[in-house]
Motif scaffolding. Structure first.
Motif, PDB file in Angstrom:
ATOM      1  N   LEU A 117       0.816  -1.197   0.000  1.00  0.00           N
ATOM      2  CA  LEU A 117       0.000   0.000   0.000  1.00  0.00           C
ATOM      3  C   LEU A 117       0.860   1.262   0.000  1.00  0.00           C
ATOM      4  O   LEU A 117       1.902   1.333   0.633  1.00  0.00           O
ATOM      5  N   SER A 118       0.364   2.271  -0.726  1.00  0.00           N
ATOM      6  CA  SER A 118       1.055   3.545  -0.803  1.00  0.00           C
ATOM      7  C   SER A 118       0.708   4.395   0.424  1.00  0.00           C
ATOM      8  O   SER A 118      -0.182   4.052   1.196  1.00  0.00           O
ATOM      9  N   PRO A 119       1.410   5.525   0.629  1.00  0.00           N
ATOM     10  CA  PRO A 119       1.195   6.315   1.840  1.00  0.00           C
ATOM     11  C   PRO A 119      -0.246   6.772   2.073  1.00  0.00           C
ATOM     12  O   PRO A 119      -0.709   6.797   3.199  1.00  0.00           O
ATOM     13  N   GLY A 120      -0.968   7.163   1.018  1.00  0.00           N
ATOM     14  CA  GLY A 120      -2.354   7.526   1.241  1.00  0.00           C
ATOM     15  C   GLY A 120      -2.840   8.697   0.423  1.00  0.00           C
ATOM     16  O   GLY A 120      -2.119   9.303  -0.365  1.00  0.00           O
ATOM     17  N   ILE A 121      -4.124   9.027   0.646  1.00  0.00           N
ATOM     18  CA  ILE A 121      -4.827  10.088  -0.067  1.00  0.00           C
ATOM     19  C   ILE A 121      -5.174  11.172   0.944  1.00  0.00           C
ATOM     20  O   ILE A 121      -5.792  10.890   1.976  1.00  0.00           O
ATOM     21  N   ASP A 122      -4.755  12.385   0.659  1.00  0.00           N
ATOM     22  CA  ASP A 122      -5.003  13.510   1.562  1.00  0.00           C
ATOM     23  C   ASP A 122      -5.824  14.566   0.838  1.00  0.00           C
ATOM     24  O   ASP A 122      -5.448  15.024  -0.252  1.00  0.00           O
ATOM     25  N   ILE A 123      -6.936  14.942   1.455  1.00  0.00           N
ATOM     26  CA  ILE A 123      -7.819  15.971   0.915  1.00  0.00           C
ATOM     27  C   ILE A 123      -8.017  17.010   2.006  1.00  0.00           C
ATOM     28  O   ILE A 123      -8.387  16.669   3.138  1.00  0.00           O
ATOM     29  N   ALA A 124      -7.760  18.278   1.684  1.00  0.00           N
ATOM     30  CA  ALA A 124      -7.860  19.342   2.684  1.00  0.00           C
ATOM     31  C   ALA A 124      -8.749  20.464   2.166  1.00  0.00           C
ATOM     32  O   ALA A 124      -8.428  21.104   1.157  1.00  0.00           O
ATOM     33  N   SER A 125      -9.882  20.649   2.830  1.00  0.00           N
ATOM     34  CA  SER A 125     -10.813  21.758   2.530  1.00  0.00           C
ATOM     35  C   SER A 125     -11.154  21.847   1.043  1.00  0.00           C
ATOM     36  O   SER A 125     -11.217  22.940   0.473  1.00  0.00           O
ATOM     37  N   ALA A 126     -11.372  20.692   0.414  1.00  0.00           N
ATOM     38  CA  ALA A 126     -11.614  20.647  -1.036  1.00  0.00           C
ATOM     39  C   ALA A 126     -13.090  20.870  -1.341  1.00  0.00           C
ATOM     40  O   ALA A 126     -13.965  20.244  -0.745  1.00  0.00           O
ATOM     41  N   SER A 127     -13.335  21.764  -2.287  1.00  0.00           N
ATOM     42  CA  SER A 127     -14.698  22.051  -2.735  1.00  0.00           C
ATOM     43  C   SER A 127     -14.759  21.964  -4.252  1.00  0.00           C
ATOM     44  O   SER A 127     -13.791  22.296  -4.948  1.00  0.00           O
ATOM     45  N   VAL A 128     -15.915  21.506  -4.753  1.00  0.00           N
ATOM     46  CA  VAL A 128     -16.154  21.438  -6.193  1.00  0.00           C
ATOM     47  C   VAL A 128     -17.573  21.905  -6.465  1.00  0.00           C
ATOM     48  O   VAL A 128     -18.520  21.456  -5.804  1.00  0.00           O
ATOM     49  N   SER A 129     -17.724  22.810  -7.425  1.00  0.00           N
ATOM     50  CA  SER A 129     -19.045  23.247  -7.881  1.00  0.00           C
ATOM     51  C   SER A 129     -19.187  22.890  -9.350  1.00  0.00           C
ATOM     52  O   SER A 129     -18.242  23.061 -10.137  1.00  0.00           O
ATOM     53  N   LEU A 130     -20.350  22.394  -9.712  1.00  0.00           N
ATOM     54  CA  LEU A 130     -20.637  22.025 -11.095  1.00  0.00           C
ATOM     55  C   LEU A 130     -21.977  22.634 -11.489  1.00  0.00           C
ATOM     56  O   LEU A 130     -22.974  22.440 -10.789  1.00  0.00           O
ATOM     57  N   GLY A 131     -21.984  23.366 -12.588  1.00  0.00           N
ATOM     58  CA  GLY A 131     -23.228  23.977 -13.042  1.00  0.00           C
ATOM     59  C   GLY A 131     -23.829  24.935 -12.025  1.00  0.00           C
ATOM     60  O   GLY A 131     -25.057  25.049 -11.916  1.00  0.00           O
ATOM     61  N   GLY A 132     -22.963  25.581 -11.257  1.00  0.00           N
ATOM     62  CA  GLY A 132     -23.440  26.534 -10.268  1.00  0.00           C
ATOM     63  C   GLY A 132     -23.905  25.912  -8.969  1.00  0.00           C
ATOM     64  O   GLY A 132     -24.358  26.621  -8.067  1.00  0.00           O
ATOM     65  N   ARG A 133     -23.774  24.589  -8.848  1.00  0.00           N
ATOM     66  CA  ARG A 133     -24.205  23.896  -7.630  1.00  0.00           C
ATOM     67  C   ARG A 133     -22.996  23.345  -6.898  1.00  0.00           C
ATOM     68  O   ARG A 133     -22.099  22.768  -7.511  1.00  0.00           O
TER      69      ARG A 133
END
Length: 247
Positions: free
Chosen positions: A8-24
């Motif tokens: 296994l690799s060290p890992g997946i880190d997500i920090a304060s991630a936001s995504v908007s699509l089509g204004g939503r």
């Protein structure tokens, strides 16, 4: 429960991630660290699961925040992503690019830098190992839905990623095919991140995240999160389940 494996690799880190699509807003300020060998992401349709998977895979960039896989940005460093990440979409026809099985299998290896002749040789070798050597020259269009799904899995495995992202991996398949794929997934040494709306798909995972409206509702062992999710879905089902859908 699968143990953490040395591959296994060290890992997946997500920090304060936001995504908007089509204004939503689809993902709203997510912060996660994913290191377990088997991870499930559970949620209703439209909860943001597929967007989260695409974010981890580097197919989209966050509008804000940071995503790192084994320390690199998967959106900006596509070369690193080729060896670190594989993704298996729910619909194999959204993934398959080439008319024949051997071409489809060889493509990813060529992207990693192998000569076409060597890539084809590896494709033929893996088909022989799988007892499917006769598939090599076959048009992909002649394969069943389950066989195309299996072809996509073989194409991913040939590239030897350290983490594999699974998008509703058993949806729409007959029971024998589901069983074969589930056994194959269970035996893989890679980290698996599975998104689904079906709790049964997540039997035996190490950790489950319940995603709703782009936010984490619960995060913990399956014995805690899955019953809470199932109970909540039952309560929604007792109401008019379509009332909250956008028109």
């Amino acid at each position: 429960m699968p143990a953490l494996l040395p591959e296994l690799s060290p890992g997946i880190d997500i920090a304060s991630a936001s995504v908007s699509l089509g204004g939503r807003v689809v993902l709203d300020g997510l912060t996660l660290r994913l290191t377990e060998g088997r991870i499930g992401i559970l949620g209703r349709n439209g909860s943001g699961k597929t967007t989260l998977l695409r974010l981890i895979a580097g197919l989209i960039a966050p509008d804000g925040g940071v995503v790192r896989v084994d320390g690199f940005d998967p959106f900006k460093d596509r070369k690193a992503a080729l060896s670190a990440l594989g993704i298996l979409f729910q619909n194999p026809d959204h993934q398959i690019l080439f008319p024949t099985v051997e071409e489809e299998l060889a493509f990813g290896l060529a992207q990693q830098g192998l000569a076409q002749s060597e890539a084809l040789a590896k494709a033929h070798a893996v088909l022989a190992e799988e007892g499917r050597g006769h598939w090599a020259k076959a048009p992909v269009s002649t394969l069943s839905q389950g066989q195309r799904h299996y072809l996509c899995l073989l194409a991913v495995l040939l590239m030897q990623p350290r983490t594999i992202l699974l998008d509703e991996p058993l949806a729409g398949l007959d029971l024998p095919t589901q069983g074969r794929l589930a056994r194959r997934f269970a035996a893989l040494p890679q980290r698996l991140v599975t998104i689904t709306h079906d709790p049964a798909t997540l039997a035996g995972v190490d950790r489950v995240l319940w995603l709703d409206e782009g936010r984490i509702v619960a995060d913990g062992p399956p014995g805690e999160v899955i019953p809470a999710f199932t109970a909540a879905m039952g309560r929604i089902g007792e109401l008019d389940a379509d009332a909250d859908l956008a028109g």
